[in-house]
Design a protein around this motif. Structure first.
Motif, short mmCIF file in Angstrom:
data_model
loop_
_atom_site.label_atom_id
_atom_site.label_comp_id
_atom_site.label_asym_id
_atom_site.label_seq_id
_atom_site.Cartn_x
_atom_site.Cartn_y
_atom_site.Cartn_z
N ASP A 155 0.84 -1.20 0.00
CA ASP A 155 0.00 0.00 0.00
C ASP A 155 0.87 1.25 0.00
OD1 ASP A 155 -2.06 -1.84 0.23
OD2 ASP A 155 -2.73 -1.14 2.20
N THR A 207 1.06 4.33 -2.73
CA THR A 207 0.79 5.71 -2.32
C THR A 207 1.94 6.62 -2.72
OG1 THR A 207 -0.55 4.98 -0.44
CG2 THR A 207 0.35 7.22 -0.34
N ASP A 241 -4.95 -7.87 -3.04
CA ASP A 241 -3.87 -6.93 -2.72
C ASP A 241 -3.52 -6.09 -3.94
OD1 ASP A 241 -3.78 -7.90 -0.15
OD2 ASP A 241 -1.88 -8.98 -0.40
N ARG A 244 -6.08 -3.52 -4.65
CA ARG A 244 -5.97 -2.42 -3.70
C ARG A 244 -4.81 -1.50 -4.05
NH1 ARG A 244 -5.36 -5.26 0.38
NH2 ARG A 244 -3.16 -4.86 0.80
N PHE A 245 -3.67 -2.06 -4.47
CA PHE A 245 -2.54 -1.22 -4.88
C PHE A 245 -2.96 -0.29 -6.01
CE2 PHE A 245 0.54 -4.99 -3.88
CZ PHE A 245 0.30 -4.87 -2.52
N ILE A 259 -5.37 2.44 -4.70
CA ILE A 259 -4.62 3.47 -3.97
C ILE A 259 -3.90 4.39 -4.96
CG2 ILE A 259 -2.60 3.83 -2.48
CD1 ILE A 259 -3.53 1.24 -0.97
#
Length: 169
Positions: A94, A98, A120, A123-124, A127
């Motif tokens: 993460d 970011t 995962d 989600r990366f 983000i």
């Protein structure tokens, strides 16, 4: 926002998943291939096209980004970074997703389809797409140095702290 996608056979499953996820979340995915599984395909053909599309649209003032996917994401990141005007970053957490946007104003994210669970990696990408560049002076200055080098091939000057003392060889 348009999101340009490119992968190789190792990233094909994630790319197809992301295309659907992007539509469901209000993005416009553009798939630069591959469209079917071929264990002998070569990622540069697809990742360079995705990165070129990002660079072209951003040059026109569009807020486009890209995602390139392979087994590790390393080769795909290298390919995307060959395109003038693209800053591609490899995400494995993460925080790296970011920082790719917040500090480096990356325009393409690379992820490794064989290294992380699908949730995962999704989600990366989320983000990365939702994070804005901080605009902090130190980050903008560093990005400017990279852009200058990309244009002129002249190295930035070393800071005084990096210069050897007089008389040292």
């Amino acid at each position: 926002m348009r999101v340009h996608l490119g992968s190789d056979h190792a990233g094909l499953e994630l790319k197809h998943h992301l295309a659907t996820w992007l539509v469901e979340h209000g993005y416009e995915p553009v798939d630069h291939g591959p469209l079917s599984y071929d264990p002998d395909d070569d990622y540069p053909a697809f990742c360079l096209r995705a990165a070129e599309a990002v660079a072209a649209e951003r040059a026109e003032g569009r807020d486009s980004l890209g995602v390139v996917i392979g087994g590790s994401g390393n080769g795909e990141q290298i390919a995307a970074n060959k395109v003038v005007g693209v800053r591609a970053a490899l995400a494995w957490s993460d925080e790296t997703a970011t920082l790719a946007r917040e500090h480096n104003d990356a325009t393409v994210l690379a992820v490794g389809g064989r290294l992380h669970p699908l949730d995962d990696m999704t989600r990366f990408v989320e983000i990365f797409l939702r994070t804005e560049f901080s605009g902090a002076e130190r980050h903008a200055r560093r990005i400017g140095q990279l852009a200058d080098y990309e244009r002129t091939h002249e190295l930035p000057p070393l800071p005084a702290s990096a210069e050897p003392p007089a008389g040292d060889a």
